[in-house]
Design an enzyme around this catalytic site. Structure first.
Site, PDB file in Angstrom:
ATOM      1  N   ASP A  68       0.933  -1.181  -0.196  1.00 27.47           N
ATOM      2  CA  ASP A  68       0.016  -0.055   0.073  1.00 27.47           C
ATOM      3  C   ASP A  68       0.922   1.282  -0.065  1.00 27.47           C
ATOM      4  OD1 ASP A  68      -1.803   2.071   0.697  1.00 27.47           O
ATOM      5  OD2 ASP A  68      -1.877   1.243   2.682  1.00 27.47           O
ATOM      6  N   VAL A  69       1.042   1.884  -1.247  1.00 29.44           N
ATOM      7  CA  VAL A  69       1.713   3.043  -1.207  1.00 29.44           C
ATOM      8  C   VAL A  69       1.056   4.231  -0.986  1.00 29.44           C
ATOM      9  CG1 VAL A  69       3.689   4.488  -2.899  1.00 29.44           C
ATOM     10  CG2 VAL A  69       3.260   1.916  -3.052  1.00 29.44           C
ATOM     11  N   ASN A  91       1.003   8.564   0.866  1.00 33.79           N
ATOM     12  CA  ASN A  91       1.940   9.812   0.549  1.00 33.79           C
ATOM     13  C   ASN A  91       3.069  10.010   2.036  1.00 33.79           C
ATOM     14  OD1 ASN A  91       0.524  11.345  -1.541  1.00 33.79           O
ATOM     15  ND2 ASN A  91      -1.228  10.602  -0.509  1.00 33.79           N
ATOM     16  N   THR A  92       2.775   9.007   2.938  1.00 32.84           N
ATOM     17  CA  THR A  92       3.941   9.045   4.048  1.00 32.84           C
ATOM     18  C   THR A  92       4.526   7.943   3.930  1.00 32.84           C
ATOM     19  OG1 THR A  92       2.300  10.507   5.496  1.00 32.84           O
ATOM     20  CG2 THR A  92       4.090   9.441   6.590  1.00 32.84           C
ATOM     21  N   GLY A 132      -9.100   7.142  -4.722  1.00 36.72           N
ATOM     22  CA  GLY A 132      -8.088   6.493  -4.272  1.00 36.72           C
ATOM     23  C   GLY A 132      -8.041   5.126  -4.239  1.00 36.72           C
ATOM     24  N   ILE A 133      -7.261   4.320  -4.570  1.00 39.96           N
ATOM     25  CA  ILE A 133      -7.390   2.593  -4.512  1.00 39.96           C
ATOM     26  C   ILE A 133      -7.152   2.206  -2.930  1.00 39.96           C
ATOM     27  CG2 ILE A 133      -4.943   2.177  -4.872  1.00 39.96           C
ATOM     28  CD1 ILE A 133      -7.822   0.172  -6.606  1.00 39.96           C
ATOM     29  N   ASP A 134      -6.532   2.953  -2.234  1.00 34.62           N
ATOM     30  CA  ASP A 134      -6.437   2.823  -0.906  1.00 34.62           C
ATOM     31  C   ASP A 134      -7.936   2.542  -0.170  1.00 34.62           C
ATOM     32  OD1 ASP A 134      -6.701   5.569  -0.818  1.00 34.62           O
ATOM     33  OD2 ASP A 134      -5.157   5.822   0.629  1.00 34.62           O
TER      34      ASP A 134
HETATM   35  N1  LIG Z   1       5.594   2.805  12.573  1.00 36.53           N
HETATM   36  C1  LIG Z   1       5.323   4.038  12.567  1.00 36.53           C
HETATM   37  N2  LIG Z   1       6.189   4.826  12.544  1.00 36.53           N
HETATM   38  C2  LIG Z   1       5.968   5.989  12.441  1.00 36.53           C
HETATM   39  N3  LIG Z   1       4.599   6.756  12.262  1.00 36.53           N
HETATM   40  C3  LIG Z   1       3.876   5.812  12.149  1.00 36.53           C
HETATM   41  C4  LIG Z   1       3.836   4.281  12.331  1.00 36.53           C
HETATM   42  N4  LIG Z   1       2.899   3.743  12.289  1.00 36.53           N
HETATM   43  C5  LIG Z   1       1.966   4.783  12.073  1.00 36.53           C
HETATM   44  N5  LIG Z   1       2.501   5.988  11.901  1.00 36.53           N
HETATM   45  C6  LIG Z   1       1.813   7.209  11.877  1.00 36.53           C
HETATM   46  O1  LIG Z   1       1.139   6.981  10.597  1.00 36.53           O
HETATM   47  C7  LIG Z   1       0.875   8.277   9.953  1.00 36.53           C
HETATM   48  C8  LIG Z   1       0.807   7.864   8.419  1.00 36.53           C
HETATM   49  O2  LIG Z   1      -0.283   6.648   8.116  1.00 36.53           O
HETATM   50  P1  LIG Z   1      -0.493   6.163   6.711  1.00 36.53           P
HETATM   51  O3  LIG Z   1       0.716   5.297   6.712  1.00 36.53           O
HETATM   52  O4  LIG Z   1      -1.610   5.184   7.205  1.00 36.53           O
HETATM   53  O5  LIG Z   1      -0.465   7.213   5.678  1.00 36.53           O
HETATM   54  P2  LIG Z   1      -0.530   7.182   4.256  1.00 36.53           P
HETATM   55  O6  LIG Z   1      -1.063   5.797   3.841  1.00 36.53           O
HETATM   56  O7  LIG Z   1       1.097   7.440   3.641  1.00 36.53           O
HETATM   57  O8  LIG Z   1      -1.155   8.409   3.863  1.00 36.53           O
HETATM   58  P3  LIG Z   1      -2.405   8.524   2.797  1.00 36.53           P
HETATM   59  O9  LIG Z   1      -2.767   7.292   2.252  1.00 36.53           O
HETATM   60  O10 LIG Z   1      -3.300   9.473   3.286  1.00 36.53           O
HETATM   61  O11 LIG Z   1      -1.628   9.094   1.547  1.00 36.53           O
HETATM   62  C9  LIG Z   1       2.001   8.812  10.212  1.00 36.53           C
HETATM   63  O12 LIG Z   1       1.525  10.205  10.166  1.00 36.53           O
HETATM   64  C10 LIG Z   1       2.361   8.443  11.434  1.00 36.53           C
HETATM   65  O13 LIG Z   1       1.774   9.458  12.529  1.00 36.53           O
HETATM   66  C1  LIG Z   2      -7.370  10.625  -0.191  1.00 42.75           C
HETATM   67  C2  LIG Z   2      -6.161   9.861  -0.239  1.00 42.75           C
HETATM   68  C3  LIG Z   2      -4.669  10.774  -0.206  1.00 42.75           C
HETATM   69  C4  LIG Z   2      -5.913   9.165   1.060  1.00 42.75           C
HETATM   70  O1  LIG Z   2      -4.726   8.313   0.984  1.00 42.75           O
HETATM   71  C5  LIG Z   2      -6.260   8.985  -1.412  1.00 42.75           C
HETATM   72  O2  LIG Z   2      -6.932   8.028  -1.259  1.00 42.75           O
HETATM   73  C6  LIG Z   2      -6.063   9.647  -2.737  1.00 42.75           C
HETATM   74  O3  LIG Z   2      -5.232  10.354  -3.088  1.00 42.75           O
HETATM   75  N1  LIG Z   2      -7.499   9.907  -3.382  1.00 42.75           N
HETATM   76  C7  LIG Z   2      -7.824  10.386  -4.378  1.00 42.75           C
HETATM   77  C8  LIG Z   2      -9.148  11.310  -4.624  1.00 42.75           C
HETATM   78  C9  LIG Z   2     -10.317  10.234  -4.128  1.00 42.75           C
HETATM   79  O4  LIG Z   2     -10.229   9.181  -3.603  1.00 42.75           O
HETATM   80  O5  LIG Z   2     -11.255  10.942  -4.232  1.00 42.75           O
HETATM   81  K   LIG Z   3      -3.732   5.361   3.132  1.00 42.72           K
END
Ligand SMILES: Nc1ncnc2c1ncn2[C@@H]1O[C@H](COP(=O)(O)OP(=O)(O)OP(=O)(O)O)[C@@H](O)[C@H]1O
Ligand SMILES: CC(C)(CO)[C@@H](O)C(=O)NCCC(=O)O
Ligand SMILES: [K+]
Length: 297
Positions: free
Chosen positions: A11-12, A14-15, A105-107
């Site tokens: 699962d890629v 943004n963080t 968003g596919i997630d």
């Molecule tokens: N092992 C970990 N180390 C550091 N931070 C973590 C950890 N596990 C969870 N987090 C938290 O998870 C948050 C990011 O969540 P997640 O990985 O679900 O986001 P993402 O999927 O990259 O974001 P998005 O899908 O919205 O683009 C960070 O802001 C941090 O607070």
């Molecule tokens: C909203 C996020 C950033 C959450 O990871 C992602 O699902 C995304 O980039 N979505 C695209 C726009 C949408 O889902 O409507």
């Molecule tokens: K996510």
């Protein structure tokens, strides 16, 4: 080391990238921040060296095109025989009732799919599926497993960072510090606690509030369906009586907040869980569970 064939779910976001690999009866999860410059290298090393996988089949769900491209190039270079699937909404066996499914968003869809498979289908209940990461998504899945859309708001880190960059006096708080300290005092007595309280309870309350409103909206929709069965122009209690509308309205299933399932996933779901008032399930890495559970690609 014994080398085995593996399906690797990625699962890629943004963080961070989240990984999951099924080995025997268990699933092994891993988390790598994409702020590390060598995150893609670390990803393939974890799969190859730590898990001892060969003949890898990668199932990638990405909301970050550049990062997904980077990962696919690294997999290709280091394991030329690997099979790679970049998953789209067409691979997910779920009805998607939004304007442009290809832009969703596919997630969001994969998290909803995993949640429906795990809890919603057996309960035949509608669900609110929350993914709390960089962004927080709060999505509605109906009792038949249709993804109906939802809401998007900034996640904990984005909100606190916006306060720090948009003001002179507010500090950039660290969420990892807060998680170690327990309850947030209310009303807060210092700046850092006030930001923790505002953002944490703000997002948790948004989850509760959106859940309540989805339930009300679904109820409104069912009532509209019921009243549309009446003769046009005949609304209101007496008109309903006149066309037997009361009976129709009473036979329509009424929403019950208790039967709606709320599920939290994502990197910040454990931090948020104690502050969300509706009863809920909290499960990390649901998006990767969705990837692993997809029918054969
Ligand atoms: N092992 C970990 N180390 C550091 N931070 C973590 C950890 N596990 C969870 N987090 C938290 O998870 C948050 C990011 O969540 P997640 O990985 O679900 O986001 P993402 O999927 O990259 O974001 P998005 O899908 O919205 O683009 C960070 O802001 C941090 O607070
Ligand atoms: C909203 C996020 C950033 C959450 O990871 C992602 O699902 C995304 O980039 N979505 C695209 C726009 C949408 O889902 O409507
Ligand atoms: K996510």
């Amino acid at each position: 080391m014994r080398l085995t064939a593996c399906t690797v779910a990625v699962d890629v976001g943004n963080t961070a990238v989240k990984l999951a690999v099924r080995q025997g009866d268990s699933i092994i999860d891993h988390w790598i921040a994409i702020s590390c410059s060598d995150w893609h290298q670390r990803t393939v090393e974890w799969v190859r060296d730590r898990l001892g996988c060969k003949d890898t089949h990668w199932r990638i769900g990405s909301v970050h095109r550049g990062a997904a491209q980077r990962l696919m190039e690294t997999v290709d270079r280091t394991a030329p025989d690997a099979k790679i699937d970049l998953v789209t909404f067409r691979d997910v066996p779920m009805e998607v009732a939004v304007d442009s499914p290809e832009r969703l968003g596919i997630d969001r869809l994969l998290g909803a799919y995993a949640a429906y498979q795990t809890w919603g289908r057996s309960a035949a209940a509608p669900m609110v599926v929350v993914d709390a990461g960089s962004a927080v998504t709060v999505d509605w899945v109906d009792a038949k497993g249709c993804f109906c859309g939802g809401a998007i708001l900034p996640g904990l880190s984005l909100q606190s960072r916006a306060l720090a960059t948009g003001t002179d006096a507010l500090p950039d708080i660290q969420w990892s510090d807060r998680a170690l300290q327990g309850d947030v005092p209310l009303p807060a007595k210092n700046t850092a606690d006030a930001i923790y309280a505002g953002v944490l309870i703000g997002v948790a309350s948004a989850i509760d509030g959106l859940t309540r409103r989805y339930i009300d909206a679904a109820a409104g929709h069912w009532m509209a369906t019921a009243s549309s069965k009446m003769a046009p122009g005949k609304m209101g209690a007496s008109a309903m009586d006149a066309v037997g509308g009361k009976e129709v309205a009473e036979s329509v299933p009424q929403p019950d907040a208790g039967s709606v399932l709320l599920v939290l996933t994502g990197g910040d779901s454990a931090t948020l869980s104690p502050y969300v008032q509706y009863r809920h399930h909290q499960k990390s890495n649901l998006v990767c569970r969705g990837l692993l559970n997809l029918p054969h690609l």
